[in-house]
Write an enzyme that holds these catalytic residues in place. Structure first.
Site, PDB file in Angstrom:
ATOM      1  N   TYR A  14       0.818  -1.223   0.000  1.00 55.15           N
ATOM      2  CA  TYR A  14       0.000   0.000   0.000  1.00 55.15           C
ATOM      3  C   TYR A  14       0.850   1.270   0.000  1.00 55.15           C
ATOM      4  O   TYR A  14       0.721   2.103   0.884  1.00 55.15           O
ATOM      5  CB  TYR A  14      -0.948  -0.002   1.197  1.00 55.15           C
ATOM      6  CG  TYR A  14      -2.030  -1.048   1.082  1.00 55.15           C
ATOM      7  CD1 TYR A  14      -3.155  -0.823   0.293  1.00 55.15           C
ATOM      8  CD2 TYR A  14      -1.913  -2.274   1.721  1.00 55.15           C
ATOM      9  CE1 TYR A  14      -4.132  -1.790   0.147  1.00 55.15           C
ATOM     10  CE2 TYR A  14      -2.897  -3.252   1.574  1.00 55.15           C
ATOM     11  CZ  TYR A  14      -4.005  -3.003   0.799  1.00 55.15           C
ATOM     12  OH  TYR A  14      -4.974  -3.960   0.652  1.00 55.15           O
ATOM     13  N   ASP A 242     -12.225 -17.388   9.482  1.00 57.32           N
ATOM     14  CA  ASP A 242     -10.919 -16.943   8.993  1.00 57.32           C
ATOM     15  C   ASP A 242     -10.044 -16.664  10.214  1.00 57.32           C
ATOM     16  O   ASP A 242     -10.121 -15.594  10.810  1.00 57.32           O
ATOM     17  CB  ASP A 242     -11.095 -15.690   8.127  1.00 57.32           C
ATOM     18  CG  ASP A 242      -9.767 -15.120   7.630  1.00 57.32           C
ATOM     19  OD1 ASP A 242      -8.712 -15.597   8.091  1.00 57.32           O
ATOM     20  OD2 ASP A 242      -9.797 -14.198   6.789  1.00 57.32           O
ATOM     21  N   LYS A 271      -0.563 -16.939   8.240  1.00 55.06           N
ATOM     22  CA  LYS A 271       0.323 -16.090   9.046  1.00 55.06           C
ATOM     23  C   LYS A 271       1.271 -16.838   9.993  1.00 55.06           C
ATOM     24  O   LYS A 271       2.376 -17.164   9.599  1.00 55.06           O
ATOM     25  CB  LYS A 271      -0.504 -15.038   9.769  1.00 55.06           C
ATOM     26  CG  LYS A 271      -1.051 -14.013   8.762  1.00 55.06           C
ATOM     27  CD  LYS A 271      -1.516 -12.726   9.392  1.00 55.06           C
ATOM     28  CE  LYS A 271      -1.629 -11.632   8.359  1.00 55.06           C
ATOM     29  NZ  LYS A 271      -2.980 -11.268   7.972  1.00 55.06           N
TER      30      LYS A 271
END
Ligand SMILES: *Cc1c(COP(=O)(O)O)cnc(C)c1O
Length: 426
Positions: A14, A242, A271
């Site tokens: 980003y 999730d 992760k």
């Protein structure tokens, strides 16, 4: 390091090519410490985005990786299997709720989410029903690929940019009742209404259990999750959890679903799966869902990444899960939670602070106005810590091995930033 080349040519997450901020050059990392090129040591408050739970440069993880390189770094998974993958899937089945019996290994969290959505769609297709929609929560985050983005909060992920290309799903108001608050039954009203009105077109509900991460660092009441499970059962809709951010102890339970004592039909992990060493994710589901999917027209589950079950990633994941199995994470995350509970409330005295909250090894300071990234980042580095806020959220998810002095240093750095006007947008 050639930081000017970095600025001019390399995209970081980003970031802008026209207005890039200079990145901090990390030379090495060990335990809870990142070492910059100039020798500065930073106490890590991020676990490299939820992942490095056992700390950096861990001897056990290093050994597992080295040992696997001597056998094979990679081999295709189509028609071939290997011990690291078998060991890993055995552990995942053992550690997750007992209804989850089939494992799909993928490369990243976003892909694990894509896989979970495809499983749900194929499940209903095989049952001869058209169910093209998903129900999810505002303030959710499920990844940056298209299907994952389509179930991510429309405002945070700027859905309007992709209008016409992104499927439009159904968003329920996110929970407002906090983790430690008394449960208010009306918190589930909007979700219950949306499910009631649309259940015949909904393939699955997808949500982040207990902690909504990148979409707002919100910690919600376990009763909300319990009600979601009950409602999904009532209407016969699948539930996808999730746990890519929350899995493997981060919230003080091995999986956040355990706070509400529920079992999802499909579970995504990623992760911290490899202890933060390599990219790897998994999507688990029940025998019923898997067999239904494979009884459909396609006769199989339609996905198969090139680097599926990469042996190096599986080997280091096995080493990480073996560390998890010692159970040490339980006392570690309980201690970190206690230190957050001790240190964070006093930050509320600052007029800049809207809320502080914590759970397990997660500590959050929400401010009234957004931070100024360049100055606050430099402030943290000057204070010897690595914390990367976004918007109005300054948050910590340190490695589980952090000690009290590490946590105190992280909180002190935030406290001192709150005193500086130049660290906040005006
Ligand atoms: C980070 C994250 C993802 C995406 O994982 P990537 O590995 O970045 O693709 C999905 N869901 C949740 C809850 C996450 O925190």
């Amino acid at each position: 390091m050639d930081l000017e080349f970095d600025r001019q040519h390399i995209w970081h997450p980003y970031t802008s090519t026209t207005n890039p901020l200079t990145c901090y050059p990390v030379e090495s990392a060990s335990g809870v410490t990142l070492t910059l090129e100039n020798g500065t040591n930073l106490i890590d408050g991020m676990s490299s985005w939820w992942a490095t739970i056992h700390g950096y440069n861990h001897p056990v993880l290093n050994d597992a990786l080295h040992a696997q390189t001597q056998k094979m770094a990679h081999v295709m998974f189509g028609g071939i299997t290997h011990q690291p993958a078998i060991d890993l899937c055995k552990s995942l089945i053992e550690l997750t709720p007992d209804n989850l019996q089939h494992v799909f290994l993928a490369d990243s969290g976003s892909v694990a989410v894509e896989v979970s959505l495809k499983m749900a769609l194929q499940y209903w297709h095989a049952r001869g029903e058209s169910r093209p929609k998903f129900l999810t929560l505002s303030h959710g985050y499920h990844g940056d690929t298209f299907a994952a983005m389509s179930v991510t909060d429309p405002n945070n992920s700027m859905h309007s940019l992709y209008k016409g290309f992104l499927p439009e799903h159904i968003f329920a108001t996110s929970p407002t009742c906090g983790f430690w608050d008394e449960w208010q039954e009306n918190d589930i009203m909007d979700f219950a209404n949306k499910l009631r009105c649309h259940h015949q077109e909904i393939a699955a509900v997808i949500l982040e259990p207990i902690v909504q991460g990148a979409g707002g660092m919100r910690l919600y009441n376990p009763m909300y999750l319990q009600r979601v499970r009950e409602l999904c059962d009532d209407y016969g809709v699948l539930l996808i959890a999730d746990e890519i951010a929350t899995g493997f102890g981060r919230t003080g339970k091995l999986f956040a679903c355990e706070h509400a004592n529920i079992k999802p039909d499909i579970l995504c992990v990623g992760k911290a799966l490899t202890g933060g060493y390599m990219t790897l994710s998994a999507t688990l589901t029940s025998k019923h869902v898997a067999d239904t999917v494979c009884g459909g027209e396609a006769g199989c589950f339609m996905h198969g990444p090139t680097f599926m079950a990469n042996p190096l990633a599986c080997a280091v994941a096995n080493a990480s899960l073996n560390l998890i199995k010692t159970g040490e994470w339980q006392t570690q995350t309980r201690d970190i939670q206690r230190w957050f509970a001790q240190y964070l409330p006093k930050l509320k005295e600052s007029t800049r602070v809207k809320d502080v909250r914590w759970l397990g090894a997660i500590g959050v300071v929400e401010t009234h106005i957004p931070v100024r990234m360049d100055t606050i980042q430099q402030h943290f580095v000057d204070r010897g810590v690595w914390i990367r806020p976004f918007g109005r959220l300054i948050y910590m998810m340190p490695p589980f091995i952090s000690n009290e002095a590490n946590i105190a240093q992280l909180v002190n750095a935030i406290e001192s930033a709150l005193l500086r006007d130049d660290c906040f947008a005006s």
